[in-house]
Design an enzyme around this catalytic site. Structure first.
Site, short mmCIF file in Angstrom:
data_model
loop_
_atom_site.label_atom_id
_atom_site.label_comp_id
_atom_site.label_asym_id
_atom_site.label_seq_id
_atom_site.Cartn_x
_atom_site.Cartn_y
_atom_site.Cartn_z
N SER A 244 2.72 4.73 8.41
CA SER A 244 2.40 5.40 7.46
C SER A 244 2.97 6.82 7.48
CB SER A 244 0.94 5.56 7.13
OG SER A 244 0.71 6.92 6.30
N TYR B 179 -7.20 8.22 9.91
CA TYR B 179 -6.09 7.44 9.10
C TYR B 179 -4.89 8.01 9.95
CZ TYR B 179 -3.07 4.93 5.97
OH TYR B 179 -2.31 4.22 5.47
P1 NDP Z 1 -4.24 -3.03 0.69
O1 NDP Z 1 -5.54 -2.55 0.56
O2 NDP Z 1 -3.66 -3.60 -0.75
O3 NDP Z 1 -4.33 -4.40 1.61
C1 NDP Z 1 -4.96 -4.13 2.98
C2 NDP Z 1 -5.03 -5.48 3.34
O4 NDP Z 1 -5.71 -5.44 4.85
C3 NDP Z 1 -5.75 -6.36 2.76
O5 NDP Z 1 -5.23 -7.48 2.64
C4 NDP Z 1 -7.10 -6.76 3.27
O6 NDP Z 1 -7.58 -8.09 3.46
C5 NDP Z 1 -6.57 -6.40 4.79
N1 NDP Z 1 -7.85 -5.84 5.70
C6 NDP Z 1 -8.47 -5.09 5.91
N2 NDP Z 1 -9.36 -4.58 6.80
C7 NDP Z 1 -9.25 -5.78 7.26
C8 NDP Z 1 -10.17 -6.64 8.56
N3 NDP Z 1 -10.93 -5.84 9.11
N4 NDP Z 1 -9.57 -7.76 9.05
C9 NDP Z 1 -8.47 -8.32 8.18
N5 NDP Z 1 -7.90 -7.73 7.23
C10 NDP Z 1 -8.19 -6.70 6.70
O7 NDP Z 1 -3.27 -1.93 0.95
P2 NDP Z 1 -1.67 -1.76 1.36
O8 NDP Z 1 -0.91 -2.89 1.18
O9 NDP Z 1 -1.65 -0.44 0.64
O10 NDP Z 1 -1.94 -1.44 3.02
C11 NDP Z 1 -1.25 -2.32 3.91
C12 NDP Z 1 -0.85 -1.46 5.16
O11 NDP Z 1 0.22 -0.43 4.67
C13 NDP Z 1 -2.24 -0.55 5.68
O12 NDP Z 1 -2.07 -0.50 7.12
C14 NDP Z 1 -2.02 0.74 5.18
O13 NDP Z 1 -2.54 1.88 5.95
C15 NDP Z 1 -0.54 0.88 5.20
N6 NDP Z 1 0.20 1.71 4.08
C16 NDP Z 1 0.03 1.87 2.90
C17 NDP Z 1 0.46 2.63 2.16
C18 NDP Z 1 0.42 2.73 0.77
O14 NDP Z 1 1.03 3.65 0.05
N7 NDP Z 1 -0.02 1.59 0.05
C19 NDP Z 1 1.23 4.15 2.75
C20 NDP Z 1 1.34 3.83 4.13
C21 NDP Z 1 0.74 2.96 4.83
P3 NDP Z 1 -9.03 -8.44 3.29
O15 NDP Z 1 -9.68 -7.28 2.25
O16 NDP Z 1 -9.06 -9.71 2.91
O17 NDP Z 1 -9.66 -8.41 4.66
#
Ligand code: NDP
Length: 256
Positions: free
Chosen positions: A146, A159
């Site tokens: 991130s 985070y």
């Molecule tokens: P979303 O909330 O859209 O996606 C997060 C995903 O993680 C979901 O598919 C969720 O699926 C899964 N997830 C969360 N907890 C668990 C768990 N315990 N076990 C399995 N799956 C899990 O967020 P983003 O697409 O934005 O984020 C994706 C990654 O990118 C993250 O690591 C985030 O920190 C990182 N990121 C995002 C940024 C942004 O601006 N959006 C910026 C920088 C980094 P489910 O709920 O089905 O478990």
């Protein structure tokens, strides 16, 4: 025969959190390049829908329900993918959550939940797939960091700690697994329009405009901005690229 630099035909990729957001953007790219995809998440309906979307685009895809903080579930997931899809070549450690609170009010359970979901999960899933990659003669691991791997923010202590940790974990694995021909890299997204940041935008006054003002590309990222980097870091094109942390941020991290 000449190596096709960006061809993933015959390869199998696991994308944690591949059922939406950045993970789905990456899964789409990998599928387009020919890989079979295992979409991993807790939400079964969302994961089934994402796998169905990838199948409609012509790829082989399965959905696996697993909580990436649970070692037994992770090990079972890796065994199922290897069994059903035959091998594991690519892992995207993308699952992540954020709890936005200043450090003095974040409680221990919240701290642990963020660290376990964003950082410990990458350790668990990487360890679970390592034997299959080694056996296949190599592999590719992409860990999602991130801007908080680089910068600080008042609302992001756990985070930021998890995302800084992801970069150092990436470097350690890159060194450990280079002899096995496994390349390990991190991707550092800027501000991307997903469910995660929709929450942040609702919570943090003026965030939307602040991001626009600070981003040289003058827009928020979209999930399909991650298809290209996913394919590069999963393909022979990146065989001499390991231990890096690559911002995909429209220039956010170099803005003076
Ligand atoms: P979303 O909330 O859209 O996606 C997060 C995903 O993680 C979901 O598919 C969720 O699926 C899964 N997830 C969360 N907890 C668990 C768990 N315990 N076990 C399995 N799956 C899990 O967020 P983003 O697409 O934005 O984020 C994706 C990654 O990118 C993250 O690591 C985030 O920190 C990182 N990121 C995002 C940024 C942004 O601006 N959006 C910026 C920088 C980094 P489910 O709920 O089905 O478990």
């Amino acid at each position: 025969m000449k190596t096709k630099l960006f061809d993933l035909s015959g390869k199998v990729a696991i994308v944690t959190g591949g059922n939406g957001g950045i993970g789905l953007g990456m899964a789409r790219g990998l599928a387009d390049a020919g890989a079979a995809i295992a979409v991993v998440g807790r939400n079964e309906a969302k994961s089934v829908a994402a796998a169905a979307e990838l199948e409609r685009s012509g790829a082989k895809a399965i959905s696996v329900v697993a909580d990436v903080t649970d070692k037994a579930a992770v090990d079972a997931m890796a065994a199922r993918v290897a069994g059903e899809l035959g091998r594991i070549d690519i892992l995207v450690n993308n699952a992540g959550i954020s709890i936005r609170k200043p450090p003095h009010v974040l409680d221990l359970a919240e701290w642990n939940s963020v660290i376990q979901t964003n950082l410990t999960s990458a350790f668990l899933v990487s360890q679970a797939v390592y034997p299959a990659m080694k056996q296949a003669g190599g592999g590719k691991v992409i860990n999602i960091g991130s801007m908080m791997s680089i910068f600080g923010a008042s609302f992001a202590s756990a985070y930021a700690a998890s995302k800084g940790g992801i970069v150092q974990f990436t470097r350690a694995c890159a060194v450990a697994w280079a002899p096995d021909n496994i390349q390990v890299n991190a991707v550092l997204p800027g501000w991307i329009d997903t469910d995660l940041t929709r929450g942040a935008r609702a919570q943090i006054d003026g965030l939307h405009d602040k991001v626009l003002a600070r981003t040289p590309a003058a827009r928020w990222g979209v999930i399909d901005d991650f298809a290209g980097i996913a394919v590069f870091l999963s393909s022979p094109a990146s065989d001499f690229t390991t231990g890096t942390a690559i911002p995909i941020d429209g220039g956010f991290s170099v803005m003076g």
